[in-house]
Design an enzyme around this catalytic site. Structure first.
Site, PDB file in Angstrom:
ATOM      1  N   CYS A 174      -8.215  -0.664   2.290  1.00 32.13           N
ATOM      2  CA  CYS A 174      -8.365  -1.704   3.317  1.00 32.13           C
ATOM      3  C   CYS A 174      -9.251  -1.246   4.463  1.00 32.13           C
ATOM      4  CB  CYS A 174      -6.998  -2.116   3.869  1.00 32.13           C
ATOM      5  SG  CYS A 174      -6.254  -0.861   4.959  1.00 32.13           S
ATOM      6  N   CYS A 201      -2.612  -4.083   5.562  1.00 31.99           N
ATOM      7  CA  CYS A 201      -2.575  -2.685   5.149  1.00 31.99           C
ATOM      8  C   CYS A 201      -1.166  -2.420   4.640  1.00 31.99           C
ATOM      9  CB  CYS A 201      -2.896  -1.760   6.324  1.00 31.99           C
ATOM     10  SG  CYS A 201      -2.626  -0.017   5.937  1.00 31.99           S
ATOM     11  N   CYS A 250      -0.185   0.694   3.611  1.00 34.02           N
ATOM     12  CA  CYS A 250       0.108   2.133   3.660  1.00 34.02           C
ATOM     13  C   CYS A 250       0.592   2.620   5.018  1.00 34.02           C
ATOM     14  CB  CYS A 250      -1.138   2.936   3.302  1.00 34.02           C
ATOM     15  SG  CYS A 250      -1.740   2.736   1.631  1.00 34.02           S
ATOM     16  N   ARG A 260       8.522   2.128  -4.594  1.00 33.64           N
ATOM     17  CA  ARG A 260       8.846   3.059  -3.511  1.00 33.64           C
ATOM     18  C   ARG A 260      10.329   3.037  -3.116  1.00 33.64           C
ATOM     19  NH1 ARG A 260       4.821   3.467   1.685  1.00 33.64           N
ATOM     20  NH2 ARG A 260       5.080   5.679   2.094  1.00 33.64           N
ATOM     21  N   GLU A 302       8.952   8.524   0.185  1.00 33.14           N
ATOM     22  CA  GLU A 302       9.844   7.384  -0.061  1.00 33.14           C
ATOM     23  C   GLU A 302      11.072   7.310   0.853  1.00 33.14           C
ATOM     24  OE1 GLU A 302       9.720   6.433  -4.691  1.00 33.14           O
ATOM     25  OE2 GLU A 302       9.727   8.576  -4.302  1.00 33.14           O
TER      26      GLU A 302
END
EC number: 1.2.3.1
Length: 1362
Positions: free
Chosen positions: A125, A172, A174, A946, A1296
């Protein structure tokens, strides 16, 4: 886009544009070619990415510049290149991320700051983010009026608020956005640099934050419009002959009429056909209503002067239909209060880069013709607007209401302009509202409204009388915006009181009637009631009501109201929680012990990602003769596939062939994915489709767009003869005994004696229940692969995958060839989260089968809809529980009935139960008994996402704890604290994973947050706020987490080149988690004994792509431990090299008496024929294969009782990272995981239809968190816990576990809802089931859909009694 390309009407003329200053001709391209497709296939540009194809994600944002030769002015604006058609861009200049900075010419400060603020993870992104920020800077730094103050040196004129909004349309998955916002704000003139978060420019708390330490910014450094193009434009104007009829098209199939008359001559042409000719102004509507076929011709109406008029007079404002929404906002902003409020509402429509090109008229036409849920139509309707339209025969002037109520107009009816009257400001009150999942826009409203009233005062009573009123509502599930006429008639001539509002609400509920099939119909009605109540309350003089109650998350309102009697707390909140600036704090510990390991090094390749030069699979240039594929999928959950045909259409002519199960080579298998030891899933549904969304075949075409469009033409013939009905739900599966059975070693074990535990309990809850729905990965890069056939039955596949080794094996099994014939190469992945594991195999296999059959390269890049339909996502669950507990809150026993919807194949589902129970065991339940059912159903198989299982287990534990606390009327945190493990019970529940007592940090973390004086102060403040605020309620909650991870064998290889540079290979894949960055640091540390300059060594290291024939036994990237195990394998490889090179180093130093330079050492070693490559396969100690991660989070939220909107005011996260290998990387993982978890617990609805087919299949309906929905204050502390030599340099996982902490937001929302239920109804139980996700509609429903009516009823009753 203005008069873009009008000169191309001349026969034979081609579209000419500049791309990053280079002249390009769009010669020979299909008329339907988008700018994005042109850039990526006809130029070297790769920065703009295809993320959604809907204008909803920002990955494709570019800057478009236009030049006006008459004024010698350049106009720049950001735009979605995935929607903009290249045929409309004649004589425009396009700037992409590569154009503002790159490796060769140097990076732009935007790119350098994004990298330096650690604001890029997977990086897919980032080029789009970069261009949104750059566009905002260009806009802000335009030369202003004479005498306007210049910003301080190094800064822009951009404000901090504008900086936050600059990326409001960019998604986004992340980072969690916080570092991106900091990078944006670093340009703002009003920012306090000390407030910005962790960065590589100064050390927080130690160094002074100064603009001089940032990469230098000066406006105008990038030329956005080259001189050669200006010259061409001037020359074309000089040579232009005005007698060229528009009916003559250029070679590109585009027509550019310059008048209404010319347009009608085109309509009268014998070739005009609505099916093959498209009329466009900006084409942004294609983001909503996707083209179902190719078009042969386009008519661009932007060049018609009548459509671009802007006329102001004392009567009002006339806006041409082709005027952009952004321009309309600009016009309305400079006007009377009514106009300014229209502008404010329009700024919540779409996103900046869509508003810049989308037209006001296009939006209104979509509302009239296609029932688009338009905000603009509603607002303009309430303002009394009129429209001018041109039909085939005449020009008409209608009220907007009349126009909307007409039958849908045909393609030849053109909206010319919209006139909005000037209402002045005397005695006029105008308000607009919208409820949507995102406050800043980029989300369609559940309901929108606009109300205009003219009032007069009654001199005797002092009351306001309603003289005129217009109440417009839209988007609630009807064809178009409409007025509530009955309510208006009732209110005219009345002064407003509680009884009057109550009657108005009753009348409104008869008017607002969502059509069948509308989602959340009761919620939408209650929203309309809330909006009306809020407006009318402001007109009443005797209501002790908050002035304006509608502002939190997802709610935007314009204007101020003049109600009386709001409490001081409520008045403070009127600033609007959504308008609070985003703030943050990070507490990290840096260590020099293992340097450069432990340093917050910037992510490897971050600047490359920001410039758009980082190469992802779809950026690899297509090989010669490459073909493209798109899946045809079933829409039926269980049916025989009798045949696949294609509609007669332009797109179907592009089909080269269809690949299906019959094309799998002899000796191969119909296999699309396989998890070792657990089971397979078929590549194609053959001969029976077993779920809606299953691959039936692959359409092959010459381009990716042709493949997409051709796949839409497929018509599948089904038969359900002799087939059982599909099993779609957990309940269906239980009824039919349809299960997968986890192997015994994966099944979670019961603990203690449940019956005895229940007998010891003072209290019991025997039938609690909670449900959790699915979640989609929303990686920014969809599934993609490129297969290139090679000699001797070999094949090379470039795949975006987390599991190259498994992909290699599955492809080989599918083709029936040895594993060594298949080579999988993965350089980087544009977001994974588990979704690029099993599901990615299907795309690689499909490409491989097609390439093998056709003997040509084949690539696929799934469109977002297909990806969402096939992805599967997180496992839905239904949980029933029985729990026993003492009067003091001590738990004695828990029985869990757990139903997991696994879908059609096992995938990783058999491993889920142990993960769920692992996270649930964070509390000492006394005894734990389990009945787990992994259900096989006819839906797309669910896969690892995740924190798979753990996030659900964490939440289930909290739901039970809150139920227990509620039953005891006890403080929830007290119950939590009482049942946290001591080390002895921890060992009982977790066994060897518990590790050493010194590493158990959960109690310390929880006490640090929940038992602190600050927490008590905040909790008291929340209580005070709730006592003084009726329509907003707050909640605060602290949630602890445990997360068990497993270490896996991992390979690593370190090779030193002759020049001293170092190449490293690991089994893991870089998916944005910073694996390569940590590996580089570990390499430099591992070789530091040979080189005194460890930082200098760091610059010599390159981690190269994963390659299954070069690095075998690579395993998979997942489970949060790939980084640390890869680092350990690399460290072992380095140790081997040190052992080989140390004698040479000592020999050199004994001769020279000085430290041996690195280059000299390697030269000498080469001459001595020392092996400069070392490989290691690290395996964990059998006594230490698992360990537990700990953390806790406090979240404080504010809910709007009237709308269900939630604002996360603050989240404080404390996470035990051990001795962090890279604090900057780990911080990014913590924040990103947490925000992804927030999406799961709040707004992400991965909804399916009655056949199990995903229907929330794009950015229009699936809403991940954005910059406006993250916590307004996000504080993170990485706790450096006790050393443990068994772990890799005492580090711990971070990918995670932090996601689980987002449960604190859900728990805080429950507390806020409890406060509302306390206020509004004594009969509402304070114990209630609150499932996941808790959307706006759910929150409102739990607060009460009828709270307004009940409140008004009580006020009316009280008034009657007096």
């Amino acid at each position: 886009m203005g008069s873009l390309g009008k000169d191309a009407a001349a026969a034979g003329e081609r579209v000419v544009l500049a791309v990053n200053g280079v002249r390009r001709e769009a010669a020979g391209v299909d008329p339907s070619t988008t700018l994005l497709e042109f850039l990526r296939t006809r130029t070297p540009v790769r920065g703009p990415k295809l993320g959604c194809g809907e204008g909803g994600c920002g990955a494709c944002v570019v800057l478009i510049s236009k030049y006006d030769p008459t004024t010698d002015e350049v106009t720049e604006f950001s735009a979605s290149s995935c929607l903009t058609l290249v045929g409309s861009l004649n004589h425009c200049s396009v700037t992409t991320s590569e154009g503002i900075g790159n490796t060769r010419d140097g990076y732009h400060p935007v790119q350098q700051r994004l990298a330096g603020f650690h604001a890029s993870q997977c990086g897919f992104c980032t080029p789009g983010m970069c261009m949104s920020i750059f566009s905002a800077l260009v806009k802000a730094d335009k030369p202003g009026a004479a005498g306007e103050p210049a910003p301080p040196p190094g800064f822009s004129k951009l404000t901090s608020c504008e900086a936050e909004h600059a990326v409001s349309g960019n998604l986004c998955r992340c980072t969690g956005y916080r570092p991106i916002v900091d990078a944006c704000k670093s340009f703002a003139a009003d920012v306090d640099l000390e407030d910005l978060g962790l960065n590589s420019f100064w050390k927080k708390g130690a160094d002074r934050a100064e603009v001089g330490k940032l990469p230098e910014y000066s406006s105008g450094a990038v030329c956005t419009f080259p001189e050669f193009l200006k010259s061409e434009i001037k020359a074309s104007v000089d040579n232009q002959t005005n007698n060229v009829p528009a009916a003559i098209a250029g070679e590109d199939g585009w027509y550019h009429p310059r008048s209404i008359q010319e347009l009608h001559s085109l309509f009268d042409s014998n070739w005009f056909d609505e099916k093959s000719v498209k009329i466009v102004a900006s084409n942004t509507g294609a983001g909503v209503y996707k083209d179902q076929d190719l078009y042969e011709k386009y008519i661009d109406i932007k060049g018609i002067p009548e459509l671009s008029v802007i006329n102001r007079s004392n009567k009002g404002v006339e806006i041409g239909a082709a005027v952009s929404i952004s321009k309309a906002i600009e016009v309305f902003s400079d006007g009377t209060p009514v106009f300014r409020k229209i502008a404010g509402h329009l700024s919540k429509v779409a996103s900046p880069f869509v508003r810049n090109t989308a037209t006001v008229g296009g939006n209104v036409i979509m509302s009239q013709r296609l029932q688009f849920p338009s905000d603009i139509a509603t607002v303009l309707l309430a303002a009394g607007s009129t429209v001018t339209i041109q039909t085939a025969s005449k020009m008409l002037c209608l009220t907007l209401e009349e126009f909307l109520e007409q039958p849908p107009c045909d393609a030849k009816t053109i909206l010319l302009s919209i006139f909005v009257p000037d209402w002045g400001s005397d005695n006029v009150i105008f308000e607009t509202s919208r409820a949507a999942p995102r406050p800043f826009g980029n989300a369609v409203s559940y309901v929108n409204s606009a109300f205009l009233a003219r009032t007069s005062g009654d001199a005797a009573s002092g009351e306001l009388i309603v003289d005129e009123i217009c109440l417009a509502f839209g988007a609630y599930g009807v064809g178009h915006a409409s007025r509530a006429r009955k309510v208006e008639e009732f209110l005219k001539g009345k002064s407003v009181s509680a009884s009057v509002i109550l009657e108005a609400v009753r009348l409104l509920k008869d008017v607002i009637s969502p059509s069948e099939g509308t989602t959340h119909p009761e919620y939408r009605v209650s929203l309309a009631v809330s909006f009306l109540f809020s407006f009318l309350s402001s007109l009443a003089t005797d209501l002790d009501e908050p002035a304006k109650a509608i502002t939190p998350n997802g709610i935007s309102t314009n204007g101020t109201m003049n109600g009386n009697g709001a409490s001081s707390l409520e008045k403070q909140s009127k600033v609007g929680s959504d308008d609070l600036p985003i703030r943050s704090r990070q507490e990290l510990v840096f260590t020099e012990e293992y340097k450069p390991v432990g340093k917050p090094t910037t992510k490897a390749g971050a600047e490359l990602q920001a410039s758009g030069e980082a190469v992802y699979v779809d950026d690899i240039p297509s090989p010669k003769d490459c073909l493209y594929g798109a899946f045809i999928y079933s829409t039926h959950p269980h049916a025989h596939i009798k045949g696949v045909n294609f509609k007669s259409s332009l797109a179907s002519k592009k089909v080269i062939t269809v690949i299906s199960a019959k094309d799998i080579p002899a000796g191969g298998r119909n296999i699309g994915s396989s998890f070792p030891g657990l089971g397979d899933e078929a590549l194609f549904g053959d001969p029976v489709s077993e779920f809606a969304g299953q691959n039936i075949g692959v359409v092959i075409a010459e381009t990716q767009k042709y493949a997409y469009m051709a796949a839409k033409q497929a018509v599948i013939e089904y038969s359900t003869e002799n087939l059982e009905p599909p099993i779609l739900t957990i309940e269906d599966a239980i009824q039919h005994d349809s299960y997968f059975h986890p192997p015994p070693f994966l099944a979670p074990k019961p603990i203690g004696d449940f019956e005895q535990g229940m007998s010891e309990a003072d209290h019991k809850i025997l039938s609690g229940e909670v449900k959790l729905e699915s979640q989609y990965y929303f990686y920014m890069e969809t599934q993609t692969a490129l297969a290139v056939p090679d000699e001797d039955n070999c094949i090379t596949i470039y795949a975006s995958t987390q599991i190259p080794e498994v992909t290699q094996n599955v492809v080989a099994d599918c083709l029936g060839i040895p594993y060594h014939n298949v080579r999988i190469i993965t350089r980087r992945v544009g977001g994974g989260f588990g979704g690029k594991a099993m599901k990615g195999c299907h795309v690689a296999c499909a490409c491989a089968v097609a390439a093998f059959k056709l003997r040509r390269p084949v690539r696929m890049y799934l469109d977002r809809k297909t990806d969402m339909i096939m992805a599967g996502g997180r496992h839905p669950m239904k949980v029933k529980y029985s729990v026993g507990f003492k009067s003091d809150g001590t738990l004695t026993a828990l029985h869990l009935d757990l139903g997991i919807n696994a879908g059609i194949s096992p995938d990783v589902s058999p491993a889920l139960p142990s993960a769920i129970v692992g996270a649930l065991k964070k509390y000492n339940w006394g005894a734990l008994a389990l009945d787990v059912k992994v259900c096989k159903t006819n839906v797309s198989s669910k896969s690892a996402m995740r924190g798979p299982g753990d996030v659900q287990g964490c939440f289930i534990a909290e739901a039970i704890i809150e139920h227990v606390a509620s039953a005891l009327a006890a403080d929830t945190n007290t119950v939590r604290r009482k049942n946290l493990h001591g080390f002895e019970s921890l060992t009982k529940f977790y066994g060897d994973a518990a590790g050493e007592a010194s590493t158990y940090s959960l109690v310390e973390i929880f006490d640090k947050l929940a038992s602190s004086p600050e927490y008590r102060t905040r909790a008291a403040a929340v209580e005070r706020f709730n006592g003084g605020s009726r329509w907003k309620k707050r909640g605060i909650s602290c949630v602890p987490i445990t997360y068990e991870v497993r270490l896996r064998p991992t390979p690593g290889k370190v090779s030193i080149m002759n020049d001293g540079s170092i190449a490293v290979e690991v089994g893991g894949v870089e998916i944005g988690q910073g694996l390569y960055t940590k590996v580089k640091q570990m390499t430099a540390y591992g070789l530091a004994e040979l080189c005194s300059d460890a930082d200098g060594l760091l610059d010599k290291v390159r981690v190269i792509q994963a390659d299954t024939l070069s690095m075998i036994q690579g395993g998979f990237t997942g489970g949060s431990t790939t980084s640390e195990t890869s680092c350990e394998a690399v460290r072992l490889s380095c140790a081997t090299l040190v052992e080989r090179l140390k004698p040479i180093k000592e020999s050199l130093e004994s001769k020279s008496g000085a430290p041996a330079p690195w280059k000299a050492l390697i030269t000498q070693a080469t001459m001595a024929s020392v092996n400069l490559s070392a490989q290691a396969y690290w395996t964990p100690d059998p006594a230490f294969v698992k360990y537990i991660n700990y953390g806790a989070a406090v979240s404080e939220v504010e809910i709007d009782v009237l709308t269900g909107g939630t604002t996360i005011l603050r989240s404080d996260l404390v996470y035990d990272c051990g001795q962090s290998l890279n604090p900057a990387v780990d911080l990014g993982q913590v924040e990103g995981a947490f925000v992804q978890g927030v999406g799961f617990f709040t707004n992400e609805e991965y909804t399916t239809n009655a056949d199990g087919l995903v229907v929330n299949d794009g950015t229009w309906t699936y809403k991940i968190p954005t910059v406006d929905t993250i916590p307004k204050q996000l504080n993170v502390e990485l706790l450096t816990s006790a050393r443990d030599k068994k772990r890799v340099l005492s580090s711990k996982a971070s990918g995670e576990p932090p996601l689980l902490m987002a449960a604190s937001v859900h728990c805080a929302m429950r507390e806020a809802i409890r406060a509302a239920r306390k206020d509004f109804s004594a009969s509402s139980p304070l114990t209630f089931q609150m499932d996941v996700p808790a959307t706006m509609a759910d929150v409102k429903e739990l607060c009460g859909l009828d709270v307004v009516e009940r409140h008004l009823q009580s006020l009316s009753s009280a008034a009657a009694e007096t």
